[in-house]
Design a protein around this motif. Structure first.
Motif, PDB file in Angstrom:
ATOM      1  N   ARG A   1     -28.156 -33.524   3.662  1.00  0.00           N
ATOM      2  CA  ARG A   1     -27.997 -32.363   4.545  1.00  0.00           C
ATOM      3  C   ARG A   1     -26.519 -32.011   4.713  1.00  0.00           C
ATOM      4  O   ARG A   1     -26.162 -30.832   4.769  1.00  0.00           O
ATOM      5  CB  ARG A   1     -28.633 -32.641   5.905  1.00  0.00           C
ATOM      6  CG  ARG A   1     -30.146 -32.607   5.876  1.00  0.00           C
ATOM      7  CD  ARG A   1     -30.741 -32.667   7.268  1.00  0.00           C
ATOM      8  NE  ARG A   1     -30.485 -31.445   7.999  1.00  0.00           N
ATOM      9  CZ  ARG A   1     -31.223 -30.350   7.892  1.00  0.00           C
ATOM     10  NH1 ARG A   1     -32.258 -30.319   7.070  1.00  0.00           N
ATOM     11  NH2 ARG A   1     -30.935 -29.285   8.595  1.00  0.00           N
TER      12      ARG A   1
ATOM     13  N   ILE B   1     -38.251 -27.709   8.338  1.00  0.00           N
ATOM     14  CA  ILE B   1     -38.055 -26.830   9.488  1.00  0.00           C
ATOM     15  C   ILE B   1     -37.131 -27.498  10.502  1.00  0.00           C
ATOM     16  O   ILE B   1     -36.155 -26.913  10.970  1.00  0.00           O
ATOM     17  CB  ILE B   1     -39.399 -26.478  10.147  1.00  0.00           C
ATOM     18  CG1 ILE B   1     -40.397 -25.955   9.091  1.00  0.00           C
ATOM     19  CG2 ILE B   1     -39.200 -25.471  11.260  1.00  0.00           C
ATOM     20  CD1 ILE B   1     -39.945 -24.709   8.369  1.00  0.00           C
ATOM     21  N   ASN B   2     -37.437 -28.718  10.869  1.00  0.00           N
ATOM     22  CA  ASN B   2     -36.583 -29.524  11.739  1.00  0.00           C
ATOM     23  C   ASN B   2     -36.871 -30.994  11.445  1.00  0.00           C
ATOM     24  O   ASN B   2     -37.575 -31.301  10.467  1.00  0.00           O
ATOM     25  CB  ASN B   2     -36.805 -29.186  13.225  1.00  0.00           C
ATOM     26  CG  ASN B   2     -38.276 -29.247  13.623  1.00  0.00           C
ATOM     27  OD1 ASN B   2     -38.965 -30.233  13.354  1.00  0.00           O
ATOM     28  ND2 ASN B   2     -38.764 -28.182  14.248  1.00  0.00           N
ATOM     29  N   SER B   3     -36.367 -31.893  12.283  1.00  0.00           N
ATOM     30  CA  SER B   3     -36.469 -33.318  11.992  1.00  0.00           C
ATOM     31  C   SER B   3     -37.898 -33.849  12.038  1.00  0.00           C
ATOM     32  O   SER B   3     -38.167 -34.943  11.535  1.00  0.00           O
ATOM     33  CB  SER B   3     -35.602 -34.118  12.968  1.00  0.00           C
ATOM     34  OG  SER B   3     -36.010 -33.876  14.302  1.00  0.00           O
TER      35      SER B   3
ATOM     36  N   THR C   1     -40.751 -31.474  11.639  1.00  0.00           N
ATOM     37  CA  THR C   1     -41.663 -30.476  11.074  1.00  0.00           C
ATOM     38  C   THR C   1     -41.229 -30.093   9.675  1.00  0.00           C
ATOM     39  O   THR C   1     -40.080 -29.707   9.455  1.00  0.00           O
ATOM     40  CB  THR C   1     -41.720 -29.218  11.954  1.00  0.00           C
ATOM     41  OG1 THR C   1     -42.056 -29.589  13.282  1.00  0.00           O
ATOM     42  CG2 THR C   1     -42.755 -28.236  11.413  1.00  0.00           C
TER      43      THR C   1
ATOM     44  N   GLU D   1     -33.353 -29.074   0.048  1.00  0.00           N
ATOM     45  CA  GLU D   1     -34.324 -29.075   1.145  1.00  0.00           C
ATOM     46  C   GLU D   1     -35.510 -29.977   0.821  1.00  0.00           C
ATOM     47  O   GLU D   1     -36.014 -30.697   1.691  1.00  0.00           O
ATOM     48  CB  GLU D   1     -34.800 -27.649   1.427  1.00  0.00           C
ATOM     49  CG  GLU D   1     -33.854 -26.851   2.290  1.00  0.00           C
ATOM     50  CD  GLU D   1     -34.585 -25.869   3.183  1.00  0.00           C
ATOM     51  OE1 GLU D   1     -35.224 -26.313   4.157  1.00  0.00           O
ATOM     52  OE2 GLU D   1     -34.510 -24.678   2.890  1.00  0.00           O
TER      53      GLU D   1
ATOM     54  N   SER E   1     -36.599 -33.217   2.855  1.00  0.00           N
ATOM     55  CA  SER E   1     -37.972 -33.307   3.370  1.00  0.00           C
ATOM     56  C   SER E   1     -38.649 -34.583   2.905  1.00  0.00           C
ATOM     57  O   SER E   1     -39.372 -35.236   3.672  1.00  0.00           O
ATOM     58  CB  SER E   1     -38.782 -32.087   2.910  1.00  0.00           C
ATOM     59  OG  SER E   1     -38.242 -30.899   3.422  1.00  0.00           O
TER      60      SER E   1
ATOM     61  N   ASN F   1     -37.191 -37.410   4.885  1.00  0.00           N
ATOM     62  CA  ASN F   1     -37.666 -37.340   6.266  1.00  0.00           C
ATOM     63  C   ASN F   1     -39.127 -37.776   6.364  1.00  0.00           C
ATOM     64  O   ASN F   1     -39.526 -38.457   7.316  1.00  0.00           O
ATOM     65  CB  ASN F   1     -37.501 -35.931   6.817  1.00  0.00           C
ATOM     66  CG  ASN F   1     -37.626 -35.871   8.319  1.00  0.00           C
ATOM     67  OD1 ASN F   1     -36.947 -36.593   9.040  1.00  0.00           O
ATOM     68  ND2 ASN F   1     -38.518 -35.025   8.812  1.00  0.00           N
TER      69      ASN F   1
END
Length: 297
Positions: free
Chosen positions: A36, A179-181, A183, A238, A242, A245
């Motif tokens: 990121r 989308i975020n940490s 989602t 991304e 993802s 994550n």
């Protein structure tokens, strides 16, 4: 009830598994933060490209956007259009439903388009396509764990070549958007041909007074390739974030589950140990009573 030795073995096994999942959690978390940061460092450059391209297109008629990547080929009916899918997966599993969601979207998309070519990123994607006997044309396996701008450019130029020589009429990217940490969303984005109206919508109104040299058309033809490379690079980073994550969350859940199992096993072990001690005391007491009875006789 399991024996004490069996419970000891199971406890040791769960503890070893918990060490592995916890280590993978920390490694994936570190990789995600690093990826990121890399993307955030390069994002201003691509944002500027996008803004300049949008500005140039607003200062020229749509008919003057003659770059080959704008060729929409409206005369080709849907049944005859050749569609390319860049499918971005990872090289490893243990990431929850990350890959399953990508494969579901890919299979659904393949049913909608009759003439398909697949460009796969990642070893997991390669194994899936081979297992399903789905042919793929180019293997970018090396790119999944190291999404660099140079590799994005290599991918882009191979796709440009196929599009320019009419081997492809449409190109989509299937990947997981962060989308975020907590989602993430499996997404299919349209890469080629570029649509002027979509690019124009990204323009920052503050920049509308900029002067374009030597003219808007030359700026468009210069910026378009780098803009498209940036789109591919963005999806690679991304998707990588993802994946990491997803693995972070999967390993966190696995570690929590291991803790619960370990707690239950330790409770069962303590009960079994207490029962064993009680049985030994009972046997000793019974033996003592029997010995005492024999002495009295």
């Amino acid at each position: 009830m399991a024996s004490l030795n069996e419970l000891k073995t199971r406890i040791a096994s769960v503890q070893d598994t918990m060490k592995i999942t916890n280590a993978m959690y920390m490694i994936s978390n570190n990789k995600m933060r690093k990826a990121r940061k890399t993307w955030q460092d390069t994002q201003p450059y691509f944002d500027t490209l996008e803004s300049v391209l949008a500005l140039a297109l607003r200062h020229m008629p749509d008919d003057d956007a003659e770059h080959s990547l704008f060729d929409q080929r409206a005369d080709i009916p849907p049944s005859e259009r050749k569609t390319g899918y860049i499918v971005i997966t990872g090289d490893k599993g243990l990431a929850g439903a990350y890959h399953q969601n990508i494969f579901k979207m890919l299979e659904a998309s393949l049913k909608e388009t009759p003439n398909n070519q697949i460009f796969v990123v990642g070893q997991v994607g390669v194994h899936f396509l081979r297992q399903k006997k789905i042919p793929f044309d180019v293997n970018f396996m090396y790119t999944a764990q190291d999404p660099t701008l140079g590799r994005a450019r290599d991918m882009a130029y191979q796709v440009f070549h196929a599009f320019h020589h009419h081997m492809l009429d449409d190109v989509y990217v299937i990947y997981t958007k962060m989308i975020n940490s907590v989602t993430m969303k499996t997404t299919k984005t349209h890469l080629l041909p570029l649509l002027p109206e979509e690019v124009k919508g990204t323009e920052d109104p503050i920049h509308t007074e900029l002067e374009l040299y030597p003219d808007p058309k030359s700026v468009v033809n210069t910026v378009v390739p780098d803009y498209t490379v940036g789109e591919i690079y963005s999806t690679l980073v991304e998707a990588y974030c993802s994946e990491q994550n997803s693995r972070v969350m999967a390993m966190e859940n696995a570690t929590d589950s291991a803790k619960d199992i370990l707690s239950d096993l330790k409770l069962e072990y303590n009960r079994a140990r207490q029962a064993s001690i009680t049985q030994e005391i009972t046997e000793i007491a019974a033996g003592a009573r029997a010995q005492k009875g024999n002495s009295n006789n």
